[in-house]
Design a protein around this motif. Structure first.
Motif, short mmCIF file in Angstrom:
data_model
loop_
_atom_site.label_atom_id
_atom_site.label_comp_id
_atom_site.label_asym_id
_atom_site.label_seq_id
_atom_site.Cartn_x
_atom_site.Cartn_y
_atom_site.Cartn_z
N VAL A 53 -6.39 7.03 17.57
CA VAL A 53 -5.18 6.74 18.34
C VAL A 53 -3.94 6.95 17.47
N ASP A 54 -2.95 7.65 17.99
CA ASP A 54 -1.72 7.88 17.24
C ASP A 54 -0.98 6.55 17.04
N PRO A 55 -0.22 6.41 15.94
CA PRO A 55 0.43 5.14 15.62
C PRO A 55 1.34 4.58 16.72
N ALA A 56 2.11 5.41 17.38
CA ALA A 56 3.02 4.91 18.43
C ALA A 56 2.22 4.33 19.60
N SER A 57 1.15 5.00 19.99
CA SER A 57 0.31 4.50 21.07
C SER A 57 -0.40 3.21 20.67
N LEU A 58 -0.87 3.16 19.43
CA LEU A 58 -1.56 1.97 18.95
C LEU A 58 -0.62 0.76 18.95
N GLN A 59 0.60 0.97 18.53
CA GLN A 59 1.59 -0.11 18.57
C GLN A 59 1.85 -0.55 20.00
N ALA A 60 1.96 0.40 20.91
CA ALA A 60 2.20 0.08 22.31
C ALA A 60 1.00 -0.67 22.91
N VAL A 61 -0.21 -0.33 22.49
CA VAL A 61 -1.41 -1.02 22.98
C VAL A 61 -1.36 -2.49 22.59
N ILE A 62 -1.09 -2.79 21.34
CA ILE A 62 -1.13 -4.19 20.90
C ILE A 62 0.00 -5.00 21.54
N LEU A 63 1.16 -4.39 21.74
CA LEU A 63 2.27 -5.11 22.39
C LEU A 63 1.98 -5.34 23.88
N ALA A 64 1.37 -4.35 24.53
CA ALA A 64 0.98 -4.52 25.94
C ALA A 64 -0.14 -5.55 26.06
N ALA A 65 -1.05 -5.58 25.09
CA ALA A 65 -2.12 -6.57 25.09
C ALA A 65 -1.56 -7.98 24.99
N GLN A 66 -0.55 -8.14 24.16
CA GLN A 66 0.10 -9.45 24.03
C GLN A 66 0.76 -9.84 25.34
N LYS A 67 1.43 -8.89 25.97
CA LYS A 67 2.09 -9.15 27.26
C LYS A 67 1.06 -9.51 28.33
#
Length: 136
Positions: free
Chosen positions: A53-67
């Motif tokens: 997973v590319d870094p930008a997508s991985l960051q978005a995944v963890i932030l969406a998971a938190q949400k």
């Protein structure tokens, strides 16, 4: 690439109960939930493994998971949340995804740890091996 059910859900070619999406991620209900409210967080850019997973997508995944976790906790009377993902032969869809699972005391879901004699594990050797691999 052969057909990917998660890509099809993201592209609206397959049914999915989408609860949130932005430019990088899509969150939808798990079709086979561990508990009601079980959500999958999926990067829109196809990647089979966590390490792909590319870094930008991985960051978005963890932030969406938190949400999603906050939304689940406020929507249900959970006793907790389990956040998990599997790789290799342990995943059931060849598209990286993270599970956000509402948890309840006595729900029957659990983590079974193997019995390992920790006295026989050379932690220093393992540390050196992994540290070396991380600097590559």
């Amino acid at each position: 690439m052969s057909s990917c059910i998660f890509c099809d859900i993201i592209d609206r070619k397959a049914e999915g109960h989408i609860i949130y999406e932005d430019d990088l991620v899509c969150c939808f209900m798990d079709k086979y939930p561990i508990n009601p409210g079980h959500v999958l967080v999926v990067p829109k850019r196809h990647a089979a493994e966590f390490t792909d997973v590319d870094p930008a997508s991985l960051q978005a995944v963890i932030l969406a998971a938190q949400k999603a976790a906050k939304a689940i906790e406020s929507s249900f009377e959970t006793d907790g949340i389990t956040v998990m993902q599997n790789n290799g032969i342990f995943k059931d869809v060849e598209h990286y995804h993270m599970h956000i699972v509402p948890r309840y005391k006595g729900d029957g879901f659990g983590w079974v740890e193997p019995e390992i004699d920790v006295s026989s594990v050379d932690l220093e050797a393992l540390e050196q091996k992994i540290r070396g691999a991380m600097t590559k």
